[in-house]
Design an enzyme around this catalytic site. Structure first.
Site, PDB file in Angstrom:
ATOM      1  N   ASN A  21       0.858  -1.189   0.000  1.00 38.38           N
ATOM      2  CA  ASN A  21       0.000   0.000   0.000  1.00 38.38           C
ATOM      3  C   ASN A  21       0.897   1.243   0.000  1.00 38.38           C
ATOM      4  O   ASN A  21       1.506   1.562   1.019  1.00 38.38           O
ATOM      5  CB  ASN A  21      -0.894  -0.030   1.249  1.00 38.38           C
ATOM      6  CG  ASN A  21      -1.716   1.235   1.403  1.00 38.38           C
ATOM      7  OD1 ASN A  21      -1.860   2.006   0.453  1.00 38.38           O
ATOM      8  ND2 ASN A  21      -2.253   1.451   2.589  1.00 38.38           N
TER       9      ASN A  21
ATOM     10  N   LYS B 290       0.012   4.231  -0.219  1.00 35.32           N
ATOM     11  CA  LYS B 290      -0.712   5.389   0.344  1.00 35.32           C
ATOM     12  C   LYS B 290      -0.535   6.593  -0.587  1.00 35.32           C
ATOM     13  O   LYS B 290      -0.446   6.413  -1.794  1.00 35.32           O
ATOM     14  CB  LYS B 290      -0.236   5.692   1.764  1.00 35.32           C
ATOM     15  CG  LYS B 290      -0.135   4.442   2.631  1.00 35.32           C
ATOM     16  CD  LYS B 290       0.020   4.774   4.074  1.00 35.32           C
ATOM     17  CE  LYS B 290       0.369   3.522   4.842  1.00 35.32           C
ATOM     18  NZ  LYS B 290       0.146   3.648   6.245  1.00 35.32           N
TER      19      LYS B 290
ATOM     20  N   GLU C 285      -6.832   4.531   7.915  1.00 35.90           N
ATOM     21  CA  GLU C 285      -6.680   5.963   7.609  1.00 35.90           C
ATOM     22  C   GLU C 285      -7.970   6.523   7.014  1.00 35.90           C
ATOM     23  O   GLU C 285      -8.302   7.688   7.216  1.00 35.90           O
ATOM     24  CB  GLU C 285      -5.474   6.173   6.681  1.00 35.90           C
ATOM     25  CG  GLU C 285      -4.166   6.013   7.454  1.00 35.90           C
ATOM     26  CD  GLU C 285      -3.006   5.473   6.652  1.00 35.90           C
ATOM     27  OE1 GLU C 285      -3.041   5.512   5.411  1.00 35.90           O
ATOM     28  OE2 GLU C 285      -2.048   4.993   7.291  1.00 35.90           O
TER      29      GLU C 285
ATOM     30  N   SER D 178       3.630  -1.954  10.348  1.00 33.43           N
ATOM     31  CA  SER D 178       5.082  -1.901  10.552  1.00 33.43           C
ATOM     32  C   SER D 178       5.792  -3.212  10.198  1.00 33.43           C
ATOM     33  O   SER D 178       6.780  -3.587  10.835  1.00 33.43           O
ATOM     34  CB  SER D 178       5.416  -1.467  11.979  1.00 33.43           C
ATOM     35  OG  SER D 178       4.951  -0.142  12.197  1.00 33.43           O
TER      36      SER D 178
HETATM   37  C1  PEP Z   1      -0.665   0.144   5.896  1.00 34.26           C
HETATM   38  O1  PEP Z   1      -0.775   1.308   5.585  1.00 34.26           O
HETATM   39  O2  PEP Z   1      -1.521  -0.656   5.514  1.00 34.26           O
HETATM   40  C2  PEP Z   1       0.474  -0.279   6.721  1.00 34.26           C
HETATM   41  C3  PEP Z   1       0.460  -1.461   7.223  1.00 34.26           C
HETATM   42  O3  PEP Z   1       1.491   0.645   6.899  1.00 34.26           O
HETATM   43  P1  PEP Z   1       2.942   0.378   7.537  1.00 34.26           P
HETATM   44  O4  PEP Z   1       3.454  -0.921   6.970  1.00 34.26           O
HETATM   45  O5  PEP Z   1       3.765   1.548   7.105  1.00 34.26           O
HETATM   46  O6  PEP Z   1       2.773   0.294   9.009  1.00 34.26           O
END
Ligand code: PEP
Length: 248
Positions: A10, A12, A96, A210
C-alpha cells in the site's frame, strides 16, 4: 490445499512518476517467490502507469473505490472504471480512511459488495486503536467491522482480510507474533461460525502494521498469518524480502 501466501503493498499518498517506475522496475527484475500472490496499490493517479509497466503475474489494486456505478460523484472512481483499466483489486476499510475520512463499517461493507459484484477482489482492512486494545475491545471492534460485510456479502472467495492494528500502522511498533496470531485465529473462528468451515479455511487473513524485512519471517511462521499488507516498506527494495518471507 493450503492458503496461498499474499503480500500487498500500500503506497498510500506517496510516490511520483519516477519513483513508482523505479519500484515497478525493481519488482519486474526481482526473484519473487512464485508461491506468493503479490498486489501493489499505488495512488489512483498512477494506477494505469503501474499497470502498464508492471510485469504480468503481479496485480494492481486501487486504494479505494466507490459503491455507485457512475454519475455525479466528483472525485470518486467506480468499480467498472477499475475493471476497464485492468485493475483487479481494491483496498477497502483502511484505518486511515475509517479514522481520518470517517468511513463507517456500513459504508465499507457497501463498497466491498459493489467491488465484488463488479468482479474486483477486496483487501478488507480491519483493526483496533490502542485505546480499544487497552479497553480489551479488540475482537469486538474487529468482528463488528467484519460483520458489517458478512451482513451484505456471503461469498468471501475474493476477499482477503487484512488485520491491521491502528497502533502498529506507520509507527514502527509491530504487533508481537502472539498478539497477531491471537487476533487472526479469532477472525478465523468467527469466519467459521458466521460463514462456515470452508470460508474459514480458505480466506486469507494477512497482517499489516510496521511489517519489515526484519520481522516478516517470524510473523510468517504463525499458522493463521497468511501474508502481509505493507505500507512504508513497500516503497523500498526490501519489499521483495517480505514477498519472499516464506522462501527457504
Ligand atoms: C498500511 O498502511 O496498511 C500499513 C500497514 O502501513 P505500515 O506498513 O507503514 O505500518
Amino acid at each position: 490445499m493450503g492458503r496461498q501466501f499474499f503480500v500487498g503493498g500500500n503506497f498510500k499518498m506517496n510516490g511520483t512518476i519516477d519513483s513508482i517506475k523505479e519500484i515497478v522496475n525493481n519488482l519486474n527484475s526481482a526473484t519473487c517467490d512464485s508461491n506468493t500472490e503479490v498486489v501493489i496499490a499505488p495512488p489512483a493517479l498512477y494506477l494505469l502507469l503501474t499497470r502498464e509497466h508492471l510485469r504480468a503475474g503481479i496485480e494492481v489494486a486501487a486504494q479505494n473505490v466507490f459503491d455507485r456505478p457512475n454519475g455525479a460523484f466528483t472525485g470518486e472512481i467506480s468499480v467498472a472504471q477499475l475493471k476497464d483499466s485492468n485493475i483487479t483489486w481494491t483496498v477497502l476499510g483502511h484505518s486511515e480512511r475509517r479514522v481520518i475520512l470517517q468511513e463507517t463499517n456500513k459504508f465499507v461493507a457497501d463498497k466491498t459488495k459493489a467491488a465484488l459484484d463488479g468482479g474486483i477482489g477486496v483487501i478488507l482492512c480491519c483493526g483496533e486503536t490502542l485505546e480499544q486494545r487497552e479497553a480489551e475491545k479488540t475482537m469486538d471492534v474487529v468482528l463488528a467491522q467484519l460483520k458489517a460485510v458478512s451482513d451484505v456479502q456471503k461469498d468471501w472467495s475474493k476477499i482477503v482480510v487484512a488485520y491491521e492494528p491502528v497502533w502498529a500502522i506507520g509507527t514502527g511498533k509491530v504487533a508481537s507474533n502472539e498478539q497477531a496470531q491471537e487476533v487472526h485465529k479469532g477472525i478465523r473462528e468467527w469466519l467459521g461460525e458466521e460463514l462456515g468451515k470452508e470460508v474459514a479455511e480458505k480466506t486469507r487473513v494477512i497482517y499489516g502494521g510496521s511489517v519489515s524485512e526484519k520481522n516478516c519471517r517470524e510473523l510468517a511462521k504463525e499458522g493463521d498469518i497468511d501474508g502481509f499488507l505493507v505500507g512504508g516498506a513497500s516503497l523500498k527494495p526490501a519489499f521483495v524480502d517480505i514477498i519472499n518471507a516464506r522462501k527457504e
